[in-house]
Design a protein around this motif. Structure first.
Motif, PDB file in Angstrom:
ATOM      1  N   ASP A   1       0.797  -1.264  -0.122  1.00  0.00           N
ATOM      2  CA  ASP A   1       0.040   0.100  -0.009  1.00  0.00           C
ATOM      3  C   ASP A   1       0.873   1.371   0.272  1.00  0.00           C
ATOM      4  N   ASP A   2       0.427   2.161  -0.890  1.00  0.00           N
ATOM      5  CA  ASP A   2       1.291   3.459  -0.986  1.00  0.00           C
ATOM      6  C   ASP A   2       1.421   4.238   0.504  1.00  0.00           C
ATOM      7  N   GLU A   3       0.225   3.922   1.388  1.00  0.00           N
ATOM      8  CA  GLU A   3       0.402   4.577   2.795  1.00  0.00           C
ATOM      9  C   GLU A   3       1.400   3.966   3.698  1.00  0.00           C
ATOM     10  N   GLY A   4       1.731   2.930   3.126  1.00  0.00           N
ATOM     11  CA  GLY A   4       2.722   2.045   4.040  1.00  0.00           C
ATOM     12  C   GLY A   4       2.295   1.066   5.095  1.00  0.00           C
ATOM     13  N   PHE A   5       2.646   0.411   5.887  1.00  0.00           N
ATOM     14  CA  PHE A   5       2.333  -0.853   6.441  1.00  0.00           C
ATOM     15  C   PHE A   5       2.080  -0.612   7.991  1.00  0.00           C
ATOM     16  N   SER A   6       0.867  -0.162   8.584  1.00  0.00           N
ATOM     17  CA  SER A   6       0.596   0.020   9.907  1.00  0.00           C
ATOM     18  C   SER A   6       0.445  -1.102  10.696  1.00  0.00           C
ATOM     19  N   THR A 249       3.498   3.695  -8.094  1.00  0.00           N
ATOM     20  CA  THR A 249       2.748   3.757  -6.777  1.00  0.00           C
ATOM     21  C   THR A 249       2.296   2.155  -6.918  1.00  0.00           C
ATOM     22  N   SER A 250       1.847   1.536  -5.600  1.00  0.00           N
ATOM     23  CA  SER A 250       1.106   0.342  -5.465  1.00  0.00           C
ATOM     24  C   SER A 250      -0.184   0.628  -6.462  1.00  0.00           C
ATOM     25  N   ALA A 251      -0.783   1.510  -6.379  1.00  0.00           N
ATOM     26  CA  ALA A 251      -2.160   1.750  -7.216  1.00  0.00           C
ATOM     27  C   ALA A 251      -1.822   1.508  -8.769  1.00  0.00           C
ATOM     28  N   GLN A 252      -0.679   2.045  -9.224  1.00  0.00           N
ATOM     29  CA  GLN A 252      -0.285   1.994 -10.477  1.00  0.00           C
ATOM     30  C   GLN A 252       0.045   0.566 -10.938  1.00  0.00           C
ATOM     31  N   VAL A 253       1.063  -0.173 -10.140  1.00  0.00           N
ATOM     32  CA  VAL A 253       1.304  -1.497 -10.326  1.00  0.00           C
ATOM     33  C   VAL A 253      -0.098  -2.214 -10.266  1.00  0.00           C
ATOM     34  N   LYS A 254      -0.885  -2.183  -9.397  1.00  0.00           N
ATOM     35  CA  LYS A 254      -2.343  -3.034  -9.298  1.00  0.00           C
ATOM     36  C   LYS A 254      -2.986  -2.775 -10.612  1.00  0.00           C
ATOM     37  N   LYS A 255      -2.945  -1.464 -11.030  1.00  0.00           N
ATOM     38  CA  LYS A 255      -4.019  -1.353 -12.039  1.00  0.00           C
ATOM     39  C   LYS A 255      -3.272  -1.877 -13.461  1.00  0.00           C
ATOM     40  N   PHE A 256      -2.045  -1.917 -13.462  1.00  0.00           N
ATOM     41  CA  PHE A 256      -1.355  -2.465 -14.640  1.00  0.00           C
ATOM     42  C   PHE A 256      -1.371  -3.919 -14.590  1.00  0.00           C
ATOM     43  N   VAL A 257      -1.319  -4.723 -13.675  1.00  0.00           N
ATOM     44  CA  VAL A 257      -1.438  -6.010 -13.646  1.00  0.00           C
ATOM     45  C   VAL A 257      -2.813  -6.498 -13.730  1.00  0.00           C
ATOM     46  N   LYS A 258      -3.769  -5.730 -13.453  1.00  0.00           N
ATOM     47  CA  LYS A 258      -5.130  -6.335 -13.637  1.00  0.00           C
ATOM     48  C   LYS A 258      -5.527  -6.148 -15.195  1.00  0.00           C
ATOM     49  N   LYS A 259      -4.953  -5.366 -15.733  1.00  0.00           N
ATOM     50  CA  LYS A 259      -5.218  -4.950 -17.225  1.00  0.00           C
ATOM     51  C   LYS A 259      -4.539  -6.076 -17.895  1.00  0.00           C
TER      52      LYS A 259
END
Length: 281
Positions: A1-6, A249-259
């Motif tokens: 996650d781009d916010e880090g791991f809590s 970003t994590s969001a960009q990676v997830k979007k790419f692999v979903k594609k």
């Protein structure tokens, strides 16, 4: 996650290797924090065989059991005889047999029950070397180098050379390695796919199923090998590897692999599932 791991992250640092010869084989009991490739290098130096085809895989010995790592015709589960794990829920150490580890293709009980923390792994290696060189990349390496049979040391060097050509330098760009699992499909789905793509590599899997090559699908069916969107993309030398070239970003990676996954399902009705585990808070 781009916010880090809590949460709390514990780095496994239990090391040590104990070698015990038993007749025609050797038992290696290894701390989960040991470097996997250091274990392979040491075994090969001692002329103990079994794990040489798994050379150059980054990570730890503990992770080899969790992921049931595999490459070039060999899987960790073929060699693991016992795993010691800490049960965080019940605060006890457990000894699990190979069967109790419930190994599958890139799966194990340690992925489904995350209360279990691997602390030690035991492997059975062989004193007599029997080369496993039928895998396509190794067979091609043998042909190109004009040899018939690779020695134990040569097999490790061959695998290292093959992987060096296929995978990016981790010091130069970020990657989690092979991102997708090879899809295992029913015999009927496999036959339909191969009728359309007769040159596609395929292998017999358990229960009469067929294992297909995710890398081949991404490259030859989806034509997405070496495709880059911003700072994320598939590696030019290996379609299965997703790379963070700069600051994706994590969001960009997830979007790419979903594609990629969506394109596979839309075109051939085969789902590409991630091998990578997403850690969320």
């Amino acid at each position: 996650d781009d916010e880090g791991f809590s949460g709390l992250v514990i780095h496994m640092a239990i090391v040590g290797i104990e070698w015990k010869e038993e007749g025609d084989h050797v038992v290696a009991t290894v701390g989960a924090g040991e470097s996997w490739d250091d274990l392979v290098a040491t075994a090969v130096a001692k002329n103990y065989s079994g794990i040489e085809n798994l050379s150059s895989i980054p990570g730890t010995v503990g992770a080899s059991a969790v992921q049931n790592i595999g490459a070039y015709g060999v899987e960790a589960r073929e060699l693991i005889t016992m795993v010691e794990a800490y049960d965080a829920k019940n605060n006890i150490l457990k000894i699990l047999t190979n069967e109790e580890c419930v190994f599958g293709y890139r799966e194990s009980v340690f992925k489904t029950n995350q209360d279990l923390v691997v602390t030690q792994v035991q492997f059975r290696l062989e004193k007599e070397y029997v080369p496993k060189q039928a895998y396509k990349d190794i067979a091609l390496y043998i042909e190109e180098n004009g040899v018939v049979t690779l020695s134990l040391q040569e097999m490790r060097q061959a695998v290292m050379a093959i992987r060096a050509k296929k995978f990016p330098d981790l010091s130069q760009c970020g990657t989690a390695g092979s991102f997708f699992k090879n899809p295992i499909v029913s015999k009927g789905v496999g036959e339909k796919f191969l009728a359309q793509y007769p040159d596609a590599p395929h292998y017999d899997a358990e229960n009469g199923k067929t294992k297909l090559s995710a890398a081949w699908i991404i490259d030859h069916v989806l034509e997405m090998k070496g495709v880059r969107e911003g700072s994320v993309g598939t590696w030019s030398a290996q379609a299965l590897v997703v790379v963070n070239y700069d600051d994706a970003t994590s969001a960009q990676v997830k979007k790419f692999v979903k594609k990629i996954s969506d394109a596979s399902f839309e075109k051939i009705h085969i789902t590409l599932e991630p091998e990578v585990v997403f850690v969320v808070t």
